[in-house]
Structure formats: C-alpha cells, structure tokens
Design a protein around this motif. Structure first.
Motif, PDB file in Angstrom:
ATOM      1  N   GLY A  59      -6.516  -0.351  -1.938  1.00 53.58           N
ATOM      2  CA  GLY A  59      -7.303  -1.221  -2.794  1.00 53.58           C
ATOM      3  C   GLY A  59      -7.074  -1.031  -4.282  1.00 53.58           C
ATOM      4  O   GLY A  59      -7.698  -1.710  -5.095  1.00 53.58           O
ATOM      5  N   SER A  60      -6.188  -0.140  -4.650  1.00 51.53           N
ATOM      6  CA  SER A  60      -5.922   0.097  -6.065  1.00 51.53           C
ATOM      7  C   SER A  60      -5.113  -1.052  -6.650  1.00 51.53           C
ATOM      8  O   SER A  60      -4.173  -1.546  -6.032  1.00 51.53           O
ATOM      9  N   THR A  61      -5.483  -1.463  -7.843  1.00 54.41           N
ATOM     10  CA  THR A  61      -4.709  -2.488  -8.553  1.00 54.41           C
ATOM     11  C   THR A  61      -4.064  -1.917  -9.814  1.00 54.41           C
ATOM     12  O   THR A  61      -3.464  -2.653 -10.591  1.00 54.41           O
ATOM     13  N   SER A  62      -4.178  -0.612 -10.014  1.00 53.79           N
ATOM     14  CA  SER A  62      -3.669  -0.034 -11.266  1.00 53.79           C
ATOM     15  C   SER A  62      -2.151  -0.171 -11.397  1.00 53.79           C
ATOM     16  O   SER A  62      -1.653  -0.404 -12.505  1.00 53.79           O
TER      17      SER A  62
ATOM     18  N   PRO B 164       0.796  -1.232   0.000  1.00 52.05           N
ATOM     19  CA  PRO B 164       0.000   0.000   0.000  1.00 52.05           C
ATOM     20  C   PRO B 164       0.827   1.282   0.000  1.00 52.05           C
ATOM     21  O   PRO B 164       0.369   2.304  -0.499  1.00 52.05           O
ATOM     22  N   GLU B 165       2.043   1.239   0.503  1.00 49.70           N
ATOM     23  CA  GLU B 165       2.867   2.453   0.505  1.00 49.70           C
ATOM     24  C   GLU B 165       3.280   2.879  -0.899  1.00 49.70           C
ATOM     25  O   GLU B 165       3.752   3.993  -1.102  1.00 49.70           O
ATOM     26  N   PHE B 166       3.074   2.010  -1.871  1.00 50.57           N
ATOM     27  CA  PHE B 166       3.403   2.319  -3.259  1.00 50.57           C
ATOM     28  C   PHE B 166       2.158   2.635  -4.093  1.00 50.57           C
ATOM     29  O   PHE B 166       2.271   2.972  -5.260  1.00 50.57           O
ATOM     30  N   GLN B 167       0.988   2.503  -3.500  1.00 51.56           N
ATOM     31  CA  GLN B 167      -0.272   2.698  -4.211  1.00 51.56           C
ATOM     32  C   GLN B 167      -0.763   4.133  -4.050  1.00 51.56           C
ATOM     33  O   GLN B 167      -0.499   4.770  -3.038  1.00 51.56           O
ATOM     34  N   ASN B 168      -1.517   4.599  -5.044  1.00 58.48           N
ATOM     35  CA  ASN B 168      -2.099   5.940  -4.938  1.00 58.48           C
ATOM     36  C   ASN B 168      -3.247   5.973  -3.943  1.00 58.48           C
ATOM     37  O   ASN B 168      -3.533   7.009  -3.361  1.00 58.48           O
TER      38      ASN B 168
END
Length: 172
Positions: free
Chosen positions: A124-127, A117-121
């Motif tokens: 729950g994002s899978t983009s 999650p620290e790399f996600q915008n």
C-alpha cells in the motif's frame, strides 16, 4: 566490504535518540577503501554490488553515496537496479536517477512509478511512485511530461491526485 568499512558507512546514519556517535568524514571513508575519488568509489562499489546481487552492499553504497556523491558514470548500475526486485533501495534509486541522470532515465522513473509490490517497502505504499513522479517532473523533458500524463491512470488515487497537481503547476 570489511566490517570496519561497514561500521564507517553506518556511522553516517543517524537514528532518533542516538547520541555520542560521530559520523565518518569523507576523508575517512575514502581512506578506508584506499580511494581518492568519492563518486568513482561509489560507482565501482555499486557495480560490484549489482554483479554480486548483494542487497546489503547496494544499501551501504547508497548510504555512502549521499556523502561522497555519484556522477553520470553510475547510471548503468542505477538503471539496472531500478528494475531489479532483489533489493529494497528503489526509493533511493529513484532519487539518484533524477539527480545524476537526465532524459535517458525517464523510462526508468516511469517504471518505478508503476512498480508493483515487490518493489515497495511495504504493501500500500505510494512513496516510491511519488518519488519517481517528482523525479519525472524535475527532468521536465517532453518524454517526462508524457510519462506523468500516463500516470493519470495509476491504480492509486493518491498518485492520480499528485499528477493533477503537477499538471496544474505546468499549465500556462
């Protein structure tokens, strides 16, 4: 970067409903930085942003790189940025790694596909995982195919489904 340089770079971004604002030309960008070669300028600015750990400068440089380009000489900075959580440009990094790299970026793309999650915008994002998986598919080396195969065990069903579709496309 100076405020004028930032303004020129941000003019490249078009927002919905925005009118009357023109984008900077490649020549204007190069002139503003006293440069003659876009990919070299972007590589140098990206390396400086990494050294300074400036998330803003990473983002601005990446925006500019989509106009001026990047080449393989930017790979060290891109590969380092792929694994650094202090900025929010991982999706762009995944796209650029695939565009300018080759077999040497498979590990970085796989890392991004599994990134937490620290790399996600947002949660729950899978983009990011999708962009990294598509990058692996386009690299298309045996190592990249093996990385895609490992994504069959991804914690997100959406990514497992994507891998299944990719593998069906590759089937003889």
């Amino acid at each position: 970067m100076t405020p004028e340089q930032e303004r020129l770079i941000l003019s490249l971004v078009t927002m919905p409903g925005q009118t009357g604002r023109g984008s900077a030309t490649p020549q204007e960008l190069l002139r503003a930085f006293g440069a003659t070669d876009g990919p070299t300028l972007c590589r140098d600015l990206l390396a400086a942003a990494v050294a300074e750990r400036s998330a803003v400068d990473v983002e601005l440089t990446l925006i500019m790189s989509f106009t001026l380009g990047l080449d393989r000489s930017a790979l060290p900075a891109l590969r380092e940025l792929a694994r650094e959580p202090w900025h929010g440009s991982h999706e762009d990094i995944a796209v650029l790694l695939e565009e300018v790299g080759g077999a040497e970026v498979v590990d970085d793309l796989e890392f991004l596909a599994w990134a937490g999650p620290e790399f996600q915008n947002y949660d729950g994002s899978t983009s990011l995982a999708k962009k990294a998986a598509h990058g692996l598919e386009r690299v298309a080396t045996p190592e990249a195919r093996a990385a895609i195969s490992r994504l069959r065990h991804h914690h997100e069903q959406e990514i497992r489904d994507l891998v299944e579709r990719m593998e069906r496309r590759q089937a003889p």
